[in-house]
Design an enzyme around this catalytic site. Structure first.
Site, PDB file in Angstrom:
ATOM      1  N   GLY A  97       0.841  -1.200   0.000  1.00  0.00           N
ATOM      2  CA  GLY A  97       0.000   0.000   0.000  1.00  0.00           C
ATOM      3  C   GLY A  97       0.872   1.244   0.000  1.00  0.00           C
ATOM      4  O   GLY A  97       2.037   1.217  -0.405  1.00  0.00           O
ATOM      5  N   GLY A  98       0.301   2.325   0.521  1.00  0.00           N
ATOM      6  CA  GLY A  98       1.044   3.589   0.566  1.00  0.00           C
ATOM      7  C   GLY A  98       2.310   3.497   1.387  1.00  0.00           C
ATOM      8  O   GLY A  98       3.219   4.327   1.248  1.00  0.00           O
ATOM      9  N   GLY A 149      25.896  13.265 -27.648  1.00  0.00           N
ATOM     10  CA  GLY A 149      25.287  13.777 -26.416  1.00  0.00           C
ATOM     11  C   GLY A 149      25.745  12.984 -25.200  1.00  0.00           C
ATOM     12  O   GLY A 149      25.919  13.540 -24.114  1.00  0.00           O
ATOM     13  N   ALA A 150      25.945  11.677 -25.402  1.00  0.00           N
ATOM     14  CA  ALA A 150      26.346  10.841 -24.265  1.00  0.00           C
ATOM     15  C   ALA A 150      27.720  11.267 -23.743  1.00  0.00           C
ATOM     16  O   ALA A 150      27.988  11.204 -22.545  1.00  0.00           O
ATOM     17  CB  ALA A 150      26.354   9.371 -24.677  1.00  0.00           C
TER      18      ALA A 150
END
Ligand code: HXC
Length: 518
Positions: free
Chosen positions: A173-174, A408-409
């Site tokens: 759950g949360g 870009g890398a």
């Protein structure tokens, strides 16, 4: 329970032993039968012997105090306090599954919040041992409110003290959001799981049959989701690994990592590194060889070892000082950057920067992963996380380009252009806009298509490109690379650069905080 009856030393002893008894021997046996240790046994293994100082032994649920039908468990299902790991102070909470399934009610949460507050106030790590059925159903909205208080403290503690979560039972759950906001998550194989909605809800909503293990077991979170940073076969090893991790980390953002002299000479060279990179630049090799060779005592604690294995992140020491390593792994997917790798390394870089840990990048990256799966999955967003993390990091940063550093890398992986402090390259480095094949095809596609032997022509153009562009010397000429070094001397150069950068002060523009592409 009548506290009045217990105002004698014997009474105090009685109350303490009641608290120690927790859910009773039968439930403790059940815990052991599941292959799990009890909450107290876990604390004993985590901390240095006889250093645990417990808080709130007598704290109990308000509901149980008011309602005679409900059992008043002293301690309310969680053990909290402080102690030391190798002599350094840490705070800890350990949920006790033998008391109401370790479920979290108001008093239980207040105890956790108290140690979190102490940790931030004194500047010491907080370690949470999670083994709980989640929000205590009987306490309704008070239990939910209490989770909120913990989440809020996770956020306030973030970047102030290291936060470590051990998942040693259910976490559903949360409740999963508290560990997931901490810096490192450990999961024990076969006995722990984490999910937002369990198998029965999955069945109702999606009509899928899936076991707890397949939905949110350690294996799944280590290899697919990346929720857990470490998986360990049992409770004992889990706690040992937490101790090992703590040994690399500073106690707070006000300190530096502890120095440990592993008696490894700073001027140690390794001639074998001169032959690590294969002559054929498309051939793989294992980046771990370089990592182990340069670090003190070849000791390396890898983080997220089974997730996005095309990038390697982890802690080691150079000259006794903790460093964070981020290295492309040419042996997995050729070391390409994809969404998972960018997320993994981005978060690691952020951790190091927050806690004054210098970052070393070892670069061999052919680029970002091409294809619709990655593009549609948000490669741009995720790649931006790594770029942002490196560019924002003000700790000492050092980079070694081992082989490929394309496009870009190249920029993203801690280049001079995003203010890395010291940039080294091996003579085998290939720093260029793209790889030789792609470049030759773009520049000479007309000539190649008309050639009598297109393949031979492509190879010729690739070789031409490789000699003129794909080397470290063009970048070195510009000063983008500070030095082209002999591979065997890498450790020596790194330690010297770290010493030089020791007094670095990071600069930050005046702002509340940046808007990292989360
Ligand atoms: C109160 C709980 C409890 C809970 C377990 N117990 N979970 N009591 N509140 N949430 C009690 C059981 O009644 C039982 O008491 C004892 O703990 C041990 O549980 P068992 O079921 O016997 O153990 P086991 O078979 O190992 O199963 C463990 C379990 C199961 C899988 C965790 O108990 C379970 O499904 N619990 C509910 C889980 C859940 O849905 N929690 C809410 C999640 S949502 P006795 O007296 O019989 O021994 C959530 C929201 C958080 O937490 C929101 C944050 C914002």
């Amino acid at each position: 329970m009548d506290f009045q009856e217990n105002t004698t030393l014997q009474g105090l002893e009685r109350l303490r032993s009641e608290s120690l008894d927790a859910g009773g021997p039968t439930r403790k046996d059940e815990q052991h039968k599941k292959g799990k240790l009890t909450a107290r046994e876990r604390i004993d293994l985590l901390l240095d012997e006889n250093t645990f100082e417990e808080f709130d032994v007598f704290k109990a649920s308000r509901r149980a105090t008011l309602n005679a039908k409900e059992k008043n468990y002293l301690g309310d299902g969680v053990i909290t306090g402080h102690g030391s790991i190798d002599g350094r102070e840490v705070f800890v909470f350990s949920q006790d599954f033998t008391v109401l399934g370790g479920s979290l009610g108001e008093a239980h949460a207040q105890k956790i919040c108290k140690v979190m507050d102490y940790a931030v106030r004194v500047g010491a790590p907080i370690i949470g041992i999670n083994d709980s059925g989640g929000a205590r159903i009987q306490e309704g909205v008070d239990a939910l409110a209490s989770y909120g208080e913990i989440f809020q403290r996770n956020v306030w503690a973030s970047g102030v003290v290291p936060q470590i979560s051990c998942i040693m039972g259910p976490c559903a759950g949360g409740a999963v959001y508290s560990p997931s906001m901490t810096d490192f998550v450990f999961m024990v194989e076969d006995t722990s799981y984490m999910f937002v909605t369990g198998p029965s809800v999955v069945k109702t909503v999606t009509h899928q049959d899936i076991s707890a293990e397949d939905l949110g077991g350690a294996e799944v979170h280590a290899t697919i989701s990346g929720v857990t940073h470490f998986t360990v076969p049992n409770d004992i090893l889990c706690l040992r690994e937490v101790r090992r991790l703590i040994n690399y980390l500073p106690s707070s953002n006000r300190q530096r990592g502890p120095i440990h002299d592993l008696s490894d000479a700073a001027n140690r060279t390794d001639p074998a590194l001169d032959h690590l990179v294969p002559a054929n630049s498309n051939q793989a090799y294992d980046m771990n060889v370089l990592i182990r060779s340069i670090l003190d005592g070849a000791e390396f604690m890898e983080v997220h070892a089974r997730f996005a294995r095309n990038i390697i992140c982890g802690f080691g020491r150079l000259g006794g000082q903790t460093v964070g390593l981020v290295a492309n792994q040419p042996a997995v997917l050729a070391g390409v950057l994809d969404s998972d790798a960018s997320f993994k390394a981005g978060r690691f870089v952020r951790f190091c920067d927050t806690f004054n840990i210098p970052i070393i990048s070892l670069v061999d990256v052919p680029g970002f992963m091409p294809g619709p799966d990655q593009e549609h999955g948000g490669l741009i967003r995720h790649g931006a996380k790594l770029l942002y993390a490196f560019a924002r990091a003000t700790v000492p940063r050092i980079s070694v380009i081992v082989r490929k550093a394309y496009g870009g890398a190249y920029i993203v992986m801690n280049s001079k252009h995003i203010h890395c402090d010291v940039n080294f390259a091996w003579p085998t480095a290939e720093i260029a806009v793209m790889g030789p094949k792609g470049a030759a095809e773009v520049l000479y596609h007309r000539e190649i298509s008309k050639a009598s032997n297109p393949e031979a022509m492509l190879n010729e153009k690739m070789e031409e490109y490789r000699t003129s562009f794909a080397n470290p010397f063009l970048a070195a000429k510009r000063g983008y690379i500070d030095d082209v070094i002999f591979p065997r001397d890498t450790r020596v150069h790194l330690i010297r650069a770290l010493q030089m950068l020791d007094g670095k002060r990071g600069e930050e523009p005046d702002r509340k905080h940046g808007n990292i592409p989360l």
